[in-house]
Design a protein around this motif. Structure first.
Motif, PDB file in Angstrom:
ATOM      1  N   GLU A 457     -43.918   3.558  21.090  1.00 52.47           N
ATOM      2  CA  GLU A 457     -43.771   2.849  19.824  1.00 52.47           C
ATOM      3  C   GLU A 457     -44.717   1.646  19.745  1.00 52.47           C
ATOM      4  O   GLU A 457     -45.287   1.344  18.691  1.00 52.47           O
ATOM      5  N   ASP A 461     -47.593   1.088  16.995  1.00 49.49           N
ATOM      6  CA  ASP A 461     -47.663  -0.139  16.199  1.00 49.49           C
ATOM      7  C   ASP A 461     -49.033  -0.779  16.305  1.00 49.49           C
ATOM      8  O   ASP A 461     -49.596  -1.317  15.328  1.00 49.49           O
ATOM      9  N   LYS A 465     -51.644  -1.448  13.246  1.00 42.21           N
ATOM     10  CA  LYS A 465     -52.143  -2.787  12.935  1.00 42.21           C
ATOM     11  C   LYS A 465     -53.665  -2.811  12.876  1.00 42.21           C
ATOM     12  O   LYS A 465     -54.272  -3.512  12.071  1.00 42.21           O
TER      13      LYS A 465
END
Length: 796
Positions: A457, A461, A465
C-alpha cells in the motif's frame, strides 16, 4: 318458570350454575404403598432342634466384654481407657441353611468421664455405638471390618469390609432390633439379611456378599459404652409381621456349633515366645497364631491394633518406635499412662483362655519372666515357653523370602506408577507447548502478511503521489507476474500430487507421529517383576524398618538375657529351631557380640583409677616444673644423650639422671603430649578390667575409645589434635605402650603397677629415634601435634 328464575331475569343477573355442574376439586396424592412383605410364615419343622445352648463363650468375645451369668446380657468395660475401645462378641451357634433371627436391645447407655491429658480432651464420636449382624467363625470380632461379616449399625448404616451404606434410621434405647438371616434358596429374599425394629421392617433386604455364601454364619454384636440384651431365642421379644424361628430354635441340620474344646487337663495354656530381638520373633508368632487361632495375643502391638480398629488414631510421627513397646502418644490419659495395659493384665488373669504373652525384651529376662508367670498362677493355667533361637526352619525362611519379595514388588509397583504419572505429566506439557508454538507461528504469519500488505500500500501511495503512470504500470505488471508464478507452482504441485500450502503441516505431523511411535515402543505396560539377589536369598531374617526393641532399652537389658528354665515356674519348654544346647550357645554369642559393640553407659571410674590419676597429675606437674627450672639454670650439664651410649632404661630417677639433669631435658610440647597419652591409655586399659570385671568385655573397643576416655578423664579425646585421622594411626604414635588387638585396646605389658617413670623412658626413646630420622632427612618422622592435645584432665 320458577319464581327464582324470574327474579333472576328481572334483575338481569345470571342464574347460579347447578352444583352438579361445578368442576371437582383435585384429590390429594395418595401415600406410596409400602412394599409387600415377601417374607412368609415359617412352616412347622419336626426335625431335631439344636441341643447346645446358644450363648457367648469367652473365646468368642473380646477381653473387655463382661457377660451375665446366663450370657444374654453383655456389658463393655468403661474404665482405664476401655471406654474408647470397641467390644465384640460372636454367638456359639451359627446358621448354614434356613431362615433364622436374633434380637438385640440397648438396656443401658454409659457415659464414662473423658480422661484429660493437659488441657485437651479428645472425644470420639460416636461415643456409643452398636453393630449387629452375622459373621463366619473365622471372622474378626469387630463386625463390618472384614470380608467375612456384615452388620447394621446404630447410625443406620449397612457395612461390609469397611464399606458403609445408609439404609435405615438410627437405633435408640429400649428398641427391640431383630436381624433376619435368610439362607432359604426357595425364598425371594434368599441370601439376604434384614433389619427390623419393634417388629417393623427398617430397610430392604441386603444381599450377602459372595465371600460369605456357603458358610455357617453366626450372630454377632460389636458395641461401645453400652449394655445390650441379646436374645437368641427360642421366643422373640417383639412380634414380627411373619412367623420366624430364632437361633436357639434352629434345626440341628441347619445349625453349626462353634468348637471350643476344653483342655483335657482343664488347664489353659499361657505361652511365652523367647527369641532374640529383630530375629523373627514377631514373624514366627504371626505364623503360629495363623495355625492356632484359639490363642489370644497379649502385647502392646495388639493394643494399638485394637485402638485403630476402634477409631483411635495418632500422629504418624510417633508411630511404632519399636514393636515390643511402641510409643502411644494418643493424648488420652487412659492410653498414654498405660492404664489400658494394667486393665488387660488384670482381666486376662481371671478369664480362662489360651494366651500368648508377647514381650521380646521381658521374655528374655529371668526376673521379668517370673513376674509374668506370677500373674497366671493357680490350677487353671499351665505355663509354657517356646524358644525361637538360632537358624530358623525352612518353612520360616521361605515365608521370609516371600515377604521380602512382596515388599520389593510393592516398591517396583510404586516406582512404575510414578514413572507413568511423570510421562503423563510430560505429555501434557508437550501438548501445551505444541499448541503454544502453533499459536505463536500463526500470529507471526498474520503479522508478516499484514506487513506485506502495508508495504504494498505504501508503494502504491508513493506511485500515485509521483503521478507516474509508467511506474504504476510496472508495479502492476510485477504483481501480475507474481500471481502467475504462484498459480503455476500450485498447478505443478497438484500434477505431482502435492499441496504446497499443506506441505509444512504434513512434515510436522510426520515428525510428531515418529516421536509418538518411538515413545510407544519404550512405553511400559506393566511394572517389572522384582527378584531377590543372592545376598537376600541367604538371609534368615528380612530387614526391618521398625526394630523389635528400642536401642536404649536393649542396651540396658541384654547383659541379663537368658533362656527360660523350669526352675522359674514353667511346666514345659519347647525349642522351635535349635535345640537347647544350640540355642544356649547362640544366645551366648549374641550377648558377647552385643557387649563388645555396645557402650557401657553405667560405667564409672573406680577408686584405684582415681588414686592413680591424682598421683599422675601431681607427678606430671612436678616434672614440667623441673624442666622449667632446669632450663632457667645458667649452666647446663650434658648428660645421657651427650655421649650417645647411655642406656635410657637403666636410669633410676627420670628427674635426675646425674648432676640434677632430668631425662626429659629435651622434651617439647609434642613429647609431653605423647607422654601424657601413653600413661592415660595405660591407666584406662588397666582400670577398665578392674571396674568392668567381665570376661566377655576384655577391653575398651576401638569404636568406643572416645566415649570411655571422656567418661574416665572428663575431657574430650580428638585424634585429629594428634595429627592423625584413624584409630590405627593414633596408636602407632605410642606403639611401645598400646595397640589394637581384634579391635580391643591392649597394653604391651601386663604390670598394672608400672612406675610412671617408665613412660618417660619410652617417650625419650621415641624422641631420640625421631630426631635421628629427621637428621637423616626422613620428614615422615615429623609430628603434627596441636597444643590442644596436651589438655590436662579435668578436676575430679
Amino acid at each position: 318458570m320458577a319464581p327464582a328464575e324470574g327474579a333472576a331475569e328481572a334483575t338481569g343477573e345470571a342464574a347460579a350454575p347447578a352444583t352438579s355442574d361445578l368442576p371437582k376439586a383435585p384429590e390429594p396424592p395418595k401415600a406410596p404403598e409400602k412394599p409387600k412383605e415377601l417374607e412368609e410364615d415359617a412352616d412347622s419343622d419336626s426335625r431335631p432342634k439344636v441341643k447346645q445352648q446358644a450363648t457367648f463363650l469367652p473365646p468368642d468375645t473380646t477381653l473387655n466384654v463382661l457377660p451375665s451369668v446366663h450370657g444374654n446380657v453383655l456389658m463393655a468395660l468403661a474404665d482405664g481407657g476401655m471406654q474408647y475401645f470397641l467390644a465384640g462378641a460372636r454367638a456359639s451357634v451359627g446358621m448354614k441353611a434356613g431362615r433364622y433371627m436374633f434380637e438385640v436391645k440397648i438396656v443401658e447407655i454409659l457415659n464414662p468421664a473423658e480422661i484429660a491429658r493437659g488441657h485437651q480432651v479428645r472425644t470420639w464420636t460416636p461415643r456409643q455405638l452398636l453393630r449387629i449382624g452375622f459373621a463366619t467363625s473365622a471372622s474378626s470380632l469387630f463386625l463390618g471390618d472384614t470380608e467375612d461379616s456384615v452388620c447394621f449399625d446404630s447410625e443406620g448404616q449397612f457395612t461390609h469390609a469397611k464399606k458403609a451404606t445408609s439404609v435405615a434410621q438410627k437405633f435408640a434405647r429400649e428398641q427391640v432390633l431383630a436381624v433376619v438371616l435368610n439362607l432359604d434358596p426357595s425364598s425371594p429374599n434368599a441370601d439376604t439379611v434384614s433389619l427390623f425394629r419393634d417388629g417393623q421392617r427398617m430397610c430392604e433386604p441386603q444381599k450377602l456378599p459372595e465371600s460369605m455364601k456357603g458358610k455357617a454364619l453366626f450372630p454377632a454384636v460389636t458395641f461401645r459404652n453400652l449394655t445390650v440384651h441379646v436374645n437368641l431365642g427360642p421366643q422373640p421379644m417383639a412380634a414380627m409381621p411373619f412367623a420366624c424361628r430364632m437361633v436357639q430354635d434352629a434345626a440341628q441340620a441347619d445349625a453349626e456349633v462353634a468348637a471350643h474344646p476344653v483342655p483335657k487337663d482343664g488347664k489353659f495354656d499361657v505361652m511365652l515366645p523367647v527369641g532374640y530381638p529383630d530375629e523373627g520373633t514377631f514373624e514366627w508368632l504371626d505364623m503360629f497364631l495363623a495355625k492356632n487361632p484359639q490363642y489370644v495375643e497379649l502385647s502392646d502391638r495388639k493394643i494399638l491394633e485394637w485402638a485403630h480398629t476402634s477409631g483411635i488414631w495418632k500422629s504418624k510421627q510417633h508411630w511404632k518406635s519399636s514393636l515390643d513397646k511402641p510409643d502411644y502418644n494418643f493424648n488420652i490419659g487412659g492410653m498414654d499412662d498405660f492404664s489400658i495395659r494394667r486393665v488387660l493384665n488384670a482381666i486376662s488373669a481371671v478369664v480362662p483362655r489360651n494366651y500368648v504373652v508377647m514381650e521380646v525384651r521381658a521374655n528374655l529376662m529371668p526376673e521379668e519372666r517370673k513376674k509374668t508367670l506370677g500373674r497366671f498362677g493357680g490350677p487353671r493355667f499351665k505355663r509354657t515357653a517356646r524358644v525361637v533361637m538360632g537358624e530358623p526352619s525352612q518353612e520360616f525362611k521361605d515365608a521370609q523370602m516371600e515377604r521380602l519379595l512382596q515388599e520389593k514388588q510393592q516398591k517396583e509397583d510404586a516406582m512404575f506408577r510414578g514413572r507413568l504419572a511423570e510421562k503423563a505429566r510430560k505429555k501434557i506439557v508437550q501438548e501445551r507447548q505444541k499448541q503454544f508454538e502453533e499459536q505463536r507461528k500463526k500470529i507471526e504469519e498474520q503479522k508478516k502478511a499484514k506487513m506485506e500488505v502495508d508495504d504494498d500500500e505504501k508503494k502504491e501511495d508513493a506511485v500515485k503521489k509521483e503521478g507516474g503512470a509508467e511506474e504504476e504500470a510496472k508495479l502492476e505488471a510485477k504483481d501480475e507476474a507474481k500471481e502467475e508464478a504462484k498459480e503455476e507452482a500450485k498447478e505443478e504441485a497438484k500434477e505431482e500430487g502435492q499441496d504446497p500450502t499443506k506441505e509444512g503441516v504434513k512434515e510436522e505431523a510426520k515428525a510428531d507421529a515418529k516421536e509418538e511411535a518411538k515413545e510407544m515402543e519404550v512405553e511400559e505396560t506393566e511394572p517389572p517383576k522384582a527378584t531377590l539377589t543372592d545376598e537376600e536369598k541367604s538371609l534368615w531374617f528380612r530387614p526391618k524398618t521398625t526394630f523389635d526393641v528400642k536401642e536404649s532399652a536393649l542396651n540396658q537389658a541384654f547383659a541379663s538375657f537368658s533362656l527360660p528354665g523350669k526352675d522359674e515356674g514353667f511346666d514345659s519348654i519347647k525349642f522351635e529351631w535349635e535345640q537347647e544346647a544350640g540355642s544356649t550357645e547362640y544366645l551366648r554369642k549374641k550377648v558377647v557380640e552385643k557387649k563388645r559393640s555396645t557402650k557401657l553407659e553405667s560405667i564409672q571410674p573406680g577408686q584405684w583409677f582415681q588414686d592413680k590419676l591424682a598421683a599422675w597429675k601431681k607427678t606430671f606437674s612436678e616434672w614440667q616444673e623441673k624442666l622449667t627450672a632446669f632450663k632457667a639454670t645458667a649452666k647446663e650439664q650434658e648428660v645421657g644423650e651427650g655421649d650417645g651410649k647411655a642406656d635410657i632404661f637403666t636410669v633410676e630417677d627420670v628427674a635426675n639422671v646425674g648432676n640434677n639433669v632430668p631425662l626429659f631435658k629435651e622434651f617439647q610440647m609434642e613429647d609431653w603430649a605423647l607422654l601424657q597419652l601413653r600413661y592415660e591409655l595405660f591407666l584406662l586399659a588397666a582400670a577398665w578390667k578392674k571396674d568392668v570385671a567381665d570376661e566377655d568385655r576384655p577391653g575398651v573397643p576401638e569404636g568406643h575409645l572416645a566415649f570411655y576416655y571422656g567418661r574416665y578423664f572428663k575431657k574430650q579425646l580428638s585424634i585429629k589434635a594428634f595429627g592423625v585421622d584413624t584409630g590405627e594411626e593414633f596408636l602407632k604414635l605410642v606403639k611401645d605402650t598400646a595397640s589394637w588387638e581384634d579391635g580391643i585396646l591392649a597394653l604391651k605389658f601386663s604390670d598394672e603397677e608400672r612406675d610412671a617413670g617408665h613412660f618417660v623412658k619410652l617417650a625419650e626413646e621415641a624422641r631420640r629415634d625421631r630426631s635421628r630420622r629427621l637428621d637423616a632427612g626422613d620428614e615422615t618422622a615429623r609430628l603434627k601435634i596441636q597444643p590442644t592435645a596436651l589438655a590436662p584432665p579435668a578436676a575430679a
